[in-house]
Design a protein around this motif. Structure first.
Motif, mmCIF file in Angstrom:
data_model
loop_
_atom_site.group_PDB
_atom_site.id
_atom_site.type_symbol
_atom_site.label_atom_id
_atom_site.label_comp_id
_atom_site.label_asym_id
_atom_site.label_seq_id
_atom_site.Cartn_x
_atom_site.Cartn_y
_atom_site.Cartn_z
ATOM 1 N N GLU B 812 -40.802 -63.443 11.617
ATOM 2 C CA GLU B 812 -39.494 -62.947 11.185
ATOM 3 C C GLU B 812 -39.422 -61.431 11.247
ATOM 4 N N TYR B 813 -40.501 -60.790 10.857
ATOM 5 C CA TYR B 813 -40.513 -59.338 10.883
ATOM 6 C C TYR B 813 -40.332 -58.823 12.311
ATOM 7 N N ASP B 814 -41.109 -59.435 13.235
ATOM 8 C CA ASP B 814 -41.010 -58.996 14.628
ATOM 9 C C ASP B 814 -39.608 -59.209 15.172
ATOM 10 N N GLU B 815 -39.016 -60.352 14.817
ATOM 11 C CA GLU B 815 -37.643 -60.615 15.300
ATOM 12 C C GLU B 815 -36.692 -59.549 14.762
ATOM 13 N N ALA B 816 -36.846 -59.230 13.479
ATOM 14 C CA ALA B 816 -35.941 -58.240 12.870
ATOM 15 C C ALA B 816 -36.099 -56.880 13.551
ATOM 16 N N GLY B 820 -33.400 -54.584 15.908
ATOM 17 C CA GLY B 820 -32.979 -53.210 15.651
ATOM 18 C C GLY B 820 -32.871 -52.859 14.183
ATOM 19 N N ILE B 821 -33.302 -53.738 13.307
ATOM 20 C CA ILE B 821 -33.296 -53.403 11.878
ATOM 21 C C ILE B 821 -34.291 -52.272 11.677
ATOM 22 N N SER B 990 -33.344 -64.327 22.933
ATOM 23 C CA SER B 990 -33.811 -62.943 22.864
ATOM 24 C C SER B 990 -33.039 -62.210 21.780
ATOM 25 N N ALA B 991 -33.607 -61.122 21.310
ATOM 26 C CA ALA B 991 -32.934 -60.342 20.266
ATOM 27 C C ALA B 991 -31.551 -59.925 20.737
ATOM 28 N N GLU B 1000 -29.040 -70.640 16.193
ATOM 29 C CA GLU B 1000 -30.449 -70.773 15.830
ATOM 30 C C GLU B 1000 -31.319 -70.073 16.875
ATOM 31 N N ILE B 1001 -32.232 -69.248 16.396
ATOM 32 C CA ILE B 1001 -33.038 -68.441 17.313
ATOM 33 C C ILE B 1001 -34.142 -69.261 17.985
ATOM 34 N N GLU B 1002 -34.889 -70.017 17.176
ATOM 35 C CA GLU B 1002 -35.988 -70.819 17.755
ATOM 36 C C GLU B 1002 -35.391 -72.060 18.386
#
Lengths: 162, 1024
Positions: B812-816, B820-821, B990-991, B1000-1002
């Motif tokens: 989750e951190y990597d996705e955030a 661009g967070i 992708s982001a 849903e991302i995954e």
């Protein structure tokens, strides 16, 4: 067919020679035992009496010293002694599993020698190569960074080799 | 004229085991073959200390360039490129593990930069088999000075002024011992060097003897001169054959040059050194046992007094000093006591050599001034814990020492500070342990070592160690008894007090320190039959299953997927977890942290496989038979308050046990936090609904829009005929930060949880351009990512702790970050600024991590003067949630704690009112999904017992199962392969594609990918 090696009878003359050469040393018993072990491969029980006689000790005293130290054996060892390190670093890096696999590969329990006198399996408390844990020593060679694949490569399947 | 270069190839035991002999020969041959005249190749001791895992190592002097993992095949290139053309071979250089940058000089490598090598001064820089190399470094100058310019008393005096304390373990002032011996009557005296380095995990003495034997010879000789001994001995353990042979070579050379023998350097002083080999007895490291061994007796310790200084070897006054102590002596004489005393701390002078091993990135010898903090040694020099694991404890001083936990990482390492913690400096062994180490098992391990090595002379040691070992072994096998911990402490104290020698006196230390600092781990083993590190085999089916709070049979469901049996897979999961599709998406997967495949390459993707099976089920639900309600075999009705994961799990398991259950939910939808807080892009609404529908189909009645209030109370439920009530109302009250300006009426100030809920139910929220989110947990992160998707230009998250302490998953951190967070760590807001009831910005202050608290976590402290201001037109606060007890009437008899939560028994989840239970977030505060489900299962078991009048404890464990003949050999298509096969990667949006919508991302594994991934499982459950 299992090739059970006949244990060669110890050459008592050779041993008398070694005893004689150590006689003049101060506190010669342990160095003497170490030499016999080095040259004969083990300390034949038949040598206890001659040693005791040579140094004016009771056989029980000689026996007491032999049995106190882990490195003295009174039975013949295999040609290749496999020592699996069970030191702390090796332990936390999976040494227990390596020992299990080595046991499986050799078909031996700790302290046992294969019937054909090829291998003896032992554990050792620490050989000081902790940076490469887990380690095993085969003969005089140290093998570090052991993993199941390496155990297979080094020891293959030696069960019932004959 | 070109500079002359020396190529030093490490020939210590570790590098030799990796083929450095061949490297040496190859380099020598190449230099000759290519005719490079100004280069010579030589052997040396270890310069790769710490990087022994990357050997064989080669150093080129005087450049100071360091090559790693050199193979004999590399020799031609090294010679032609570096020695002939002056261009170092880049690919063989050390590369920084984080940046990947090449660092050619070893003096620039962090591992060396931070060290101060006094004892190890020559290691790696000289050929230990050439006395001239030693002399060129200033060797034997100290001996010359001592013999020709100082009296023996002056020598002892100098050592006394330096403050040198024994480096063998006890830390006794060296000069004082020498003085005792010198004062003892008698003509014949002895000096002995103790090189019986028996501590497992210690190898500095081996290294010194292999790399710089002359330092020890010189030290021994100077010691002999000081005390008036003409005979010296060195007792080396037999497990160090190379050390012995190198020392013998050095002895011969020293003899030849006149540094040993009669009338050394014309001083009139005679000195001889004899080598004695050990024969495999750890206890012979103890001085009186060592003496007995030299005398060819059984190595059993003798009572002291008399001390060896008065009556030792052969009854004569004897000094025994450790290798490192003696290696210090030449330096002290040469550079002076004052210089030596300037290093270290007040009571511990000089440097200390540690053998840093275990779960640490750089394993090797570390020499630092006394007083260096543990954290510095382990993290700065050692490189920290590899594979993303957490530090748990460090064992210092070998089997005589103790385990030191995280809260003492700032402790300066010296004799007295370690003793205060219950450990010892010992010989310098430092074994780092991580969260996959079981502290009970480690205590057992150390005891098994000392039990074997106990000489047997003293009954407390002989029998005490055996008893302690037996108890510890029982505990690791799940056969612990309640009184075991006290018994262990009792025996430990007795053994400590009544043993004759250091082995007995210190061997209980591992037990005492692990109980002191990790008592809960012992209790968990005994009471819950659980091993938190998932190490004790007898307690578990497999580490993953054992670590799972609900004990899902992971290997079984994964094996079903590998075999294409997806329905069986889901059924297996549902035996313990009614939410496979949800957990398959958001569980924090503690199972994966213990997956043994992770030791080989990557953990199996257990969570995603669970999702695959669950999604398959729901995709094919139309073709499969409809789920039937569980048969109702009991008549007693149970009420559950709250249709969140805890409540629904409890209901599901009660239904599974045959009880009629009704769930009362205040909201129009079930799911609790899942529905309220978790954003669509992580967990779609439809998934939650499918799972709740399934549970309902299995016979659980859910009444929506039916809150429990002061008008319809828990009491009323009892009166309505429900014989037991379980309250699982969750923790949905947002915590306040507690700073000025934190006013709910401020227009664009939101609490995170309410914000997320409003978005989920479709309410319109105005998002500004610059959003500031305060907090670092899941709610904060989800709120930040949601704000982005609502159109914010820029979203910043401010967390008062550091990245390492954020309780969110890596993924989750990597996705955030990819979205661009912006993350700002160690920042705490002090005030929310607003203008006309609209938020305008945040006053903030920077934080620093202070002293660790009891859990090892460092408390953040504000750095005064670091205040700054950030502009923000939307502020979201998500600093925690708490249970809201306001629905209970004020006169409710339910007992509360002073933190406004209910008092609940941790085993049975019962409140003070019989028949009323409570659990989940409602009791513990916000937790993870799988913990919520575990609470539901525990309460179901507890309620079941209550309704049957069974007063026994709730036991939630699964011991090792004996398989009926099923082995890995019989599994078709399961190849036991040790080849590295990385984990399947999850297809994702992708982001760029996901950050502006709620899709849903995954995307989930395809069938082929899932099967391949499932085959990576090592089937730890089949291990016998």
């Amino acid at each position: 067919m299992d090739k059970v090696q006949q244990v060669p009878k110890p050459d008592l003359k050779q041993i008398e020679g070694i005893i004689a050469s150590c006689k003049d040393q101060k506190w010669p018993l342990i160095p003497l035992l170490q030499r016999i072990q080095e040259e004969v491969g083990y300390i034949p029980p038949e040598t206890i009496n001659p040693i005791a006689r040579a140094f004016g000790l009771f056989p029980s005293q000689v026996q007491g010293v032999i049995t106190f130290y882990e490195q003295f054996y009174t039975t013949p060892r295999g040609r290749k002694v496999v020592r699996v390190c069970r030191g702390t670093a090796c332990h936390v890096r999976g040494g227990k599993t390596i020992l299990k696999l080595v046991k499986q590969n050799l078909g031996l329990e700790e302290g046992e020698t294969s019937p054909d006198l090829d291998y003896t399996l032992e554990t050792v408390a620490c050989i000081g190569v902790c940076a490469l844990a887990p380690n095993i020593v085969i003969g005089k060679e140290t093998h570090g960074n052991m993993n199941p694949k390496k155990v297979s490569q080094l020891l293959g399947d030696k069960k019932g080799s004959g | 004229m070109q500079n002359h270069r020396t190529v030093l190839v490490c020939q210590e035991t570790p590098c030799l085991s990796m083929g450095s002999e061949a490297v040496y020969q190859a380099l020598k041959a190449e230099v000759e073959r290519q005719g490079v005249a100004n280069a010579k190749v030589d052997i040396s001791g270890c310069h790769g200390h710490g990087l022994c895992g990357h050997g064989p190592s080669v150093v080129v002097e005087p450049d100071g360039i360091f090559y790693l993992q050199v193979d004999a095949k590399d020799a031609p290139e090294i010679v032609s490129s570096h020695l002939r053309d002056g261009k170092p071979v880049e690919r063989l250089l050390y590369h920084d593990p984080v940046t990947g940058q090449a660092i050619p000089l070893y003096s620039d490598i962090k591992f060396y930069k931070e060290q101060q090598r006094v004892i190890l001064r020559n290691c790696g820089h000289i050929n230990p088999e050439k006395i001239d190399d030693y002399i060129a470094q200033g060797g034997y100058k100290a001996l010359e000075k001592a013999l020709l310019k100082m009296t023996p008393e002056a020598v002892i005096d100098e050592v006394a002024k330096s403050g040198l304390r024994g480096r063998g373990g006890a830390g006794f002032p060296t000069a004082r011992k020498w003085q005792f011996c010198r004062n003892s009557p008698g003509e014949q005296k002895y000096v002995i060097c103790n090189a019986d380095e028996g501590d497992p995990g210690a190898f500095m003495d081996r290294s010194i003897l292999e790399a710089d034997p002359h330092a020890v010879i010189e030290g021994l000789t100077i010691a002999g001169y000081g005390i008036g001994a003409t005979q010296g001995y060195i007792y080396v353990r037999a497990e160090y054959p190379l050390a012995i042979s190198r020392f013998l070579i050095a002895l011969e050379q020293a003899q030849e040059r006149g540094f040993l023998g009669e009338n050394i350097l014309g001083s009139g002083f005679d000195f001889e050194i004899h080598v004695k080999e050990g024969a495999g007895a750890f206890v012979c490291g103890e001085e009186t046992a060592l003496i007995a061994s030299i005398e060819s007796q059984r190595g059993m310790p003798r009572p002291r007094p008399p001390f060896p200084a008065q009556s030792g070897l052969d009854g004569k006054p004897t000094i025994i000093d450790n290798v490192k102590t003696l290696a210090n002596v030449p330096v002290i004489i040469d550079r002076g006591a004052e210089w030596f005393a300037s290093l270290g701390t007040e009571k511990s002078k000089g440097t200390a050599v540690f053998a840093l091993t275990g779960k640490v990135a750089n394993c090797g010898l570390v020499e630092v001034p006394m007083g260096t903090p543990l954290a510095s040694i382990i993290f700065d020099i050692g490189g920290g814990i590899p594979r993303g694991k957490q530090f748990k404890a460090v064992q210092t001083g070998g089997p005589s020492g103790g385990c030191i936990p995280a809260q003492f990482l700032d402790v300066p390492v010296e004799f007295d500070s370690l003793a205060q913690l219950g450990s010892i400096m010992g010989s310098g062994g430092m074994v780092v342990l991580d969260d996959s180490t079981c502290m009970v098992e480690i205590a057992r391990y150390f005891l098994s070592f000392t039990q074997t090595e106990s000489c047997g002379k003293c009954i407390p040691c002989r029998l005490g160690t055996k008893q302690m070992l037996e108890i510890l072994t029982r505990i690791t096998q799940g056969k612990g008894r309640d009184e075991d911990i006290d018994t262990l402490l009792n025996i430990a104290d007795t053994v400590k007090e009544c043993s004759l020698c250091g082995l007995g006196q210190t061997c209980p230390n591992p037990v005492l320190t692990t109980i002191k600092y990790f008592r809960d781990e012992y209790e968990t083993h005994i009471k819950e039959k659980k091993c938190p590190a998932a190490v004790c085999d007898a307690l578990m089916i497999s580490p993953c299953q054992h670590t799972c709070p609900v004990g899902i049979n992971v290997p079984k469901y994964v094996a079903h997927i590998a075999a294409g049996e997806y329905l069986e897979s889901v059924d297996t999961i549902r035996e313990r977890n009614p939410f496979p599709a949800i957990c398959g998406r958001i569980c924090h997967h503690p199972c994966e942290t213990r997956c043994r495949r992770g030791e080989l390459d990557d953990p199996v993707a257990i969570r995603s496989l669970k999702r695959f099976a669950a999604d398959w089920y729901f995709d094919h639900a139309g073709e499969l038979p409809d789920p039937e309600p569980f048969p109702q075999t009991q008549s007693q009705r149970v009420a559950v308050v709250g249709a969140g994961p805890t409540g629904l799990s409890c209901a599901y398991f009660l239904a599974q046990m045959g009880y009629p259950v009704t769930v009362f939910e205040a909201l129009p939808v079930g799911g609790g936090m899942l529905s309220i807080a978790i954003p669509q892009f992580r967990l779609p609404k439809e998934v939650i609904q499918s799972e709740i529908d399934y549970i309902a189909k299995r016979g659980v009645e859910i009444r929506y829009n039916t809150p429990i209030t002061t008008n319809f109370t828990v009491e009323d439920l009892r009166k309505d005929g429900f014989e037991a009530v379980f309250i699982a109302a969750g923790a949905q009250k947002s915590q306040r930060i507690g700073i000025p300006g934190e006013l709910e009426d401020v227009d664009n100030f939101h609490y995170g949880l309410r914000f997320l809920r409003d978005i989920k139910v479709g309410r319109q929220i105005n998002i500004g351009r610059h959003v500031a989110v305060i907090g670092g947990g899941n709610v904060a992160l989800d709120a930040a990512r949601t704000a982005l998707r609502l159109g914010a230009e820029e979203v910043s998250l401010y967390y008062r702790r550091s990245r390492d302490e954020m309780p969110v998953t890596e993924v989750e951190y990597d996705e955030a970050v990819a979205e661009g967070i912006r993350f700002h760590f160690l920042v705490s807001p002090t005030r929310i600024e607003s203008d006309n009831w609209r938020a305008t910005g945040l006053q903030c202050i920077r934080m620093a991590l202070g002293e660790p608290d009891a859990s090892g976590r460092r408390r953040p402290v504000p750095i005064s003067g670091s205040e700054f201001y950030v502009e923000a037109d939307t502020v979201i606060a998500a600093v925690g949630q708490a249970p809201d007890l306001s629905f209970l009437p004020p006169d409710s008899a339910l007992e509360r704690t002073r933190w406004e939560t209910l008092v609940v028994d941790s085993n049975r989840l019962s409140t003070n009112i019989p028949g009323v239970f409570a659990g989940g977030d409602f009791v513990t505060g916000p937790g993870m999904i799988i913990e919520a489900i575990a609470a539901g299962r525990r309460s179901a078991i507890a309620i079941g017992k209550y309704l049957r009048n069974d007063v026994s404890r709730v036991e939630m464990y699964d011991l090792k199962q004996r398989h009926n003949g099923e082995t890995a050999d019989q599994e078709p298509g399961v190849e036991e392969s040790w080849e590295i096969q990385p984990r399947a990667s999850m297809p994702k949006l992708s982001a760029q594609k996901s950050k502006r919508n709620f899709e849903e991302i995954e995307r989930g594994f395809s069938e082929d990918v899932a099967k391949q991934e499932a085959k990576r499982c090592l089937r730890c459950d089949l291990e016998t």
